[in-house]
Design a protein around this motif. Structure first.
Motif, mmCIF file in Angstrom:
data_model
loop_
_atom_site.group_PDB
_atom_site.id
_atom_site.type_symbol
_atom_site.label_atom_id
_atom_site.label_comp_id
_atom_site.label_asym_id
_atom_site.label_seq_id
_atom_site.Cartn_x
_atom_site.Cartn_y
_atom_site.Cartn_z
ATOM 1 N N GLY A 90 0.796 -1.230 0.000
ATOM 2 C CA GLY A 90 0.000 0.000 0.000
ATOM 3 C C GLY A 90 0.822 1.270 0.000
ATOM 4 O O GLY A 90 0.290 2.355 0.247
ATOM 5 N N GLY A 91 2.131 1.154 -0.230
ATOM 6 C CA GLY A 91 2.997 2.318 -0.326
ATOM 7 C C GLY A 91 3.277 2.978 1.012
ATOM 8 O O GLY A 91 2.955 2.440 2.078
ATOM 9 N N ALA A 92 3.869 4.171 0.942
ATOM 10 C CA ALA A 92 4.209 4.897 2.164
ATOM 11 C C ALA A 92 2.957 5.321 2.912
ATOM 12 O O ALA A 92 2.949 5.423 4.133
ATOM 13 C CB ALA A 92 5.065 6.118 1.826
ATOM 14 N N GLN A 93 1.860 5.548 2.173
ATOM 15 C CA GLN A 93 0.634 5.972 2.863
ATOM 16 C C GLN A 93 0.071 4.873 3.757
ATOM 17 O O GLN A 93 -0.535 5.167 4.793
ATOM 18 C CB GLN A 93 -0.423 6.498 1.910
ATOM 19 N N ALA A 94 0.284 3.612 3.398
ATOM 20 C CA ALA A 94 -0.136 2.520 4.281
ATOM 21 C C ALA A 94 0.883 2.361 5.407
ATOM 22 O O ALA A 94 0.527 2.179 6.568
ATOM 23 C CB ALA A 94 -0.255 1.222 3.485
ATOM 24 N N TYR A 95 2.142 2.465 5.056
ATOM 25 C CA TYR A 95 3.252 2.271 6.002
ATOM 26 C C TYR A 95 3.192 3.316 7.125
ATOM 27 O O TYR A 95 3.363 3.008 8.283
ATOM 28 C CB TYR A 95 4.544 2.405 5.200
ATOM 29 N N TYR A 96 2.921 4.576 6.754
ATOM 30 C CA TYR A 96 2.877 5.651 7.753
ATOM 31 C C TYR A 96 1.456 6.045 8.145
ATOM 32 O O TYR A 96 1.256 6.971 8.927
ATOM 33 C CB TYR A 96 3.640 6.875 7.248
ATOM 34 N N LYS A 97 0.473 5.354 7.557
ATOM 35 C CA LYS A 97 -0.942 5.602 7.892
ATOM 36 C C LYS A 97 -1.343 7.070 7.740
ATOM 37 O O LYS A 97 -1.907 7.687 8.642
ATOM 38 C CB LYS A 97 -1.253 5.111 9.313
ATOM 39 N N ILE A 98 -1.034 7.634 6.564
ATOM 40 C CA ILE A 98 -1.450 9.006 6.243
ATOM 41 C C ILE A 98 -2.203 8.945 4.917
ATOM 42 O O ILE A 98 -1.733 8.315 3.975
ATOM 43 C CB ILE A 98 -0.231 9.930 6.048
ATOM 44 N N LYS A 99 -3.346 9.596 4.863
ATOM 45 C CA LYS A 99 -4.150 9.550 3.639
ATOM 46 C C LYS A 99 -4.017 10.864 2.865
ATOM 47 O O LYS A 99 -4.598 11.871 3.262
ATOM 48 C CB LYS A 99 -5.613 9.297 4.041
ATOM 49 N N PRO A 100 -3.260 10.856 1.761
ATOM 50 C CA PRO A 100 -3.135 12.090 0.964
ATOM 51 C C PRO A 100 -4.394 12.318 0.135
ATOM 52 O O PRO A 100 -5.221 11.424 0.001
ATOM 53 C CB PRO A 100 -1.941 11.791 0.057
ATOM 54 N N ASP A 101 -4.511 13.526 -0.443
ATOM 55 C CA ASP A 101 -5.650 13.811 -1.322
ATOM 56 C C ASP A 101 -5.420 13.237 -2.714
ATOM 57 O O ASP A 101 -6.362 12.827 -3.386
ATOM 58 C CB ASP A 101 -5.865 15.325 -1.434
ATOM 59 N N MET A 102 -4.141 13.284 -3.139
ATOM 60 C CA MET A 102 -3.790 12.732 -4.451
ATOM 61 C C MET A 102 -2.505 11.916 -4.334
ATOM 62 O O MET A 102 -1.672 12.189 -3.461
ATOM 63 C CB MET A 102 -3.574 13.848 -5.484
ATOM 64 N N THR A 103 -2.356 10.951 -5.219
ATOM 65 C CA THR A 103 -1.174 10.083 -5.221
ATOM 66 C C THR A 103 -0.652 9.938 -6.638
ATOM 67 O O THR A 103 -1.449 9.804 -7.575
ATOM 68 C CB THR A 103 -1.541 8.684 -4.681
ATOM 69 N N CYS A 104 0.674 9.969 -6.773
ATOM 70 C CA CYS A 104 1.295 9.686 -8.068
ATOM 71 C C CYS A 104 2.023 8.356 -7.973
ATOM 72 O O CYS A 104 2.694 8.075 -6.974
ATOM 73 C CB CYS A 104 2.298 10.770 -8.438
ATOM 74 N N LEU A 105 1.874 7.549 -9.013
ATOM 75 C CA LEU A 105 2.539 6.243 -9.047
ATOM 76 C C LEU A 105 3.300 6.097 -10.355
ATOM 77 O O LEU A 105 3.128 6.873 -11.291
ATOM 78 C CB LEU A 105 1.504 5.127 -8.906
ATOM 79 N N GLY A 106 4.150 5.082 -10.424
ATOM 80 C CA GLY A 106 4.932 4.803 -11.623
ATOM 81 C C GLY A 106 5.765 3.570 -11.334
ATOM 82 O O GLY A 106 5.348 2.704 -10.575
ATOM 83 N N LYS A 107 6.968 3.517 -11.896
ATOM 84 C CA LYS A 107 7.915 2.439 -11.605
ATOM 85 C C LYS A 107 7.257 1.058 -11.421
ATOM 86 O O LYS A 107 6.905 0.437 -12.416
ATOM 87 C CB LYS A 107 8.810 2.850 -10.442
ATOM 88 N N VAL A 108 7.047 0.576 -10.204
ATOM 89 C CA VAL A 108 6.585 -0.812 -10.005
ATOM 90 C C VAL A 108 5.277 -1.106 -10.751
ATOM 91 O O VAL A 108 5.119 -2.195 -11.319
ATOM 92 C CB VAL A 108 6.429 -1.157 -8.500
ATOM 93 N N ILE A 109 4.342 -0.148 -10.801
ATOM 94 C CA ILE A 109 3.045 -0.469 -11.425
ATOM 95 C C ILE A 109 3.145 -0.693 -12.933
ATOM 96 O O ILE A 109 2.179 -1.120 -13.564
ATOM 97 C CB ILE A 109 1.932 0.573 -11.142
ATOM 98 N N GLY A 110 4.326 -0.416 -13.497
ATOM 99 C CA GLY A 110 4.512 -0.705 -14.922
ATOM 100 C C GLY A 110 5.289 -1.984 -15.155
ATOM 101 O O GLY A 110 5.502 -2.382 -16.300
#
Ligand SMILES: *Cc1c(COP(=O)(O)O)cnc(C)c1O
Length: 428
Positions: free
Chosen positions: A250-270
């Motif tokens: 779940g990324g850093a947001q799961a790891y640190y339990k913070i819910k951002p308004d928007m998220t950018c992804l790349g790298k692994v998801i490709g």
């Protein structure tokens, strides 16, 4: 090790491409020597054109978390390619990958696929500006969010490696709208927002800074970002292009339990193909064309090949016990590298979040850009070269994170730790 073929290819490449490469840090300028030209890669190893094998900790700068040419990904891609490579029309694969990502990132209520991390952050910021009707962006020193104009201000990665964190070619009028602060400085952040909030559209951050090595957030820092942005109606963007599916599923947001308004992804998801994505709250993503007025498009966006590599990669990552296995391998490597440095009598600081890591050649704690720069880059360069000669491929800059994959074995780790001890002793 013999490098004659790589050397002669590099000579030729330099006549054809700026610096002989298609992305700056690849050129080895920061560490000396000339880059290896790669012929193939399999599992934890890459092979150069002179037939040398290396245990790989670059992993294409993060994406290859399963290891190179994973059989499930390769076979799915072969089947998919036979059906055509791009249609410029929707496919069921886009839905499949979107659902997988959104299940892992509940903060993403709607998502848009793009072709790179750069496109993801650039577009997310446009949407944040459109949504808030404000122009300014807050970023943190040493964070790299791709190479869009306006984000190349005090940027990490190659920009830091080459000492051009502010790139020529970015109009002052763009840079003026980018406000930068030291990472982890909660007080400075609060002060800036209190003063300028009316003009600030968004705050963008790498929740773990992977583009100046690996800098961990202080627990109160990310919490303050969340609390203060909410207070002032500012959009909080987590750039998880590197940390997504890397520090945890779940990324850093799961790891640190913070819910951002928007998220950018790349790298692994490709899964090793060109992909990026951005998403977030429904009402914000509703601004994106054709649902809303903020324009953003892409000829090859969501193309079936990239989606397939992403889907196959996430299928494997979502299985029981995968991150435990990665964690276990990472712990072995961490302990081994620390032991090697101790035994060799070289002062280093090791940091990691999940399976991204960095060893700095310094004895100060590294908490931001300034302290990362205390690292002895000359010593790092020597270490890098010695490791390469022992068959271990590290990122050719102090200011890049290292990664491990599911394919890294106990034997790989043992060999790496031995090489590290030998290299550190020799460069002392
Ligand atoms: C790699 C990276 C980017 C840029 O992604 P590209 O696919 O190289 O354009 C953006 N943000 C972060 C945090 C990254 O690590």
């Amino acid at each position: 090790m013999k490098n004659t073929k790589s050397k002669s290819l590099f000579k030729k490449a330099c006549q054809l491409m700026p610096g002989g490469v298609n992305s700056p840090v690849r050129a080895f300028k920061a560490v000396g020597g000339s880059p290896l030209f790669i012929k193939k890669a399999k599992g934890s190893k890459i092979y150069d054109v002179d037939d040398n094998a290396y245990i790989d900790y670059v992993l294409s700068w993060g994406p290859m978390i399963l290891g190179h040419s994973h059989p499930a990904v390769v076979s799915a891609l072969k089947n998919r390619i036979a059906e055509g490579t791009s249609y410029g029309a929707p496919t069921p694969l886009e839905i499949e990958l979107a659902e997988m990502v959104m299940k892992a990132y509940p903060s993403i209520e709607k998502i848009r696929m793009v072709n790179s991390g750069t496109e993801a952050t650039m577009s997310a910021i446009r949407v944040a500006r459109g949504f808030t009707n404000r122009d300014k962006v807050v970023k943190f020193e040493g964070c790299y969010h791709g190479h869009a104009d306006g984000l190349l201000v005090k940027a990490g990665s190659g920009a830091t490696t080459f000492g051009v964190p502010d790139s020529p070619g970015v109009p002052k009028s763009y840079a003026k709208n980018t406000l930068t602060l030291p990472f982890n400085d909660t007080a400075a952040f609060k002060t800036l927002l209190a003063k300028e909030w009316k003009d600030i559209a968004c705050v963008i951050v790498e929740p773990v800074v992977g583009n100046i090595g690996c800098v961990l957030p202080k627990p109160e820092f990310l919490e303050a970002l969340r609390k203060e942005t909410k207070k002032y109606g500012i959009i909080l963007i987590f750039d998880e292009v590197m940390t997504g599916f890397r520090v945890a599923y779940g990324g850093a947001q799961a790891y640190y339990k913070i819910k951002p308004d928007m998220t950018c992804l790349g790298k692994v998801i490709g899964g090793g193909l060109p992909v990026g994505a951005y998403g977030g709250k429904k009402e914000i993503m509703g601004m994106v064309a054709p649902e809303g007025p903020v324009y953003q498009a892409g000829t090859l966006s969501g193309n079936p090949i990239a989606m397939t590599a992403g889907i196959e990669t996430l299928k494997i990552l979502s299985k029981q016990g995968i991150y435990e296995k990665l964690e276990n391998t990472m712990q072995q490597l961490e302990a081994g590298l620390k032991r090697a440095a101790d035994k060799a009598g070289i002062k280093t600081k090791f940091y990691r979040a999940g399976t991204m890591f960095c060893t700095y050649f310094t004895d100060s704690d590294v908490v931001d850009y300034k302290t990362a720069k205390t690292s002895n880059t000359e010593l790092f360069g020597k270490f890098f070269t010695a490791m390469l000669e022992s068959g271990v491929n590290l990122a050719p800059s102090q200011f890049e994170a290292g990664f491990i994959s599911l394919a890294h074995s106990q034997q790989d780790i043992d060999r790496t730790v031995k090489a590290a001890y030998k290299s550190l002793t020799n460069i002392k």
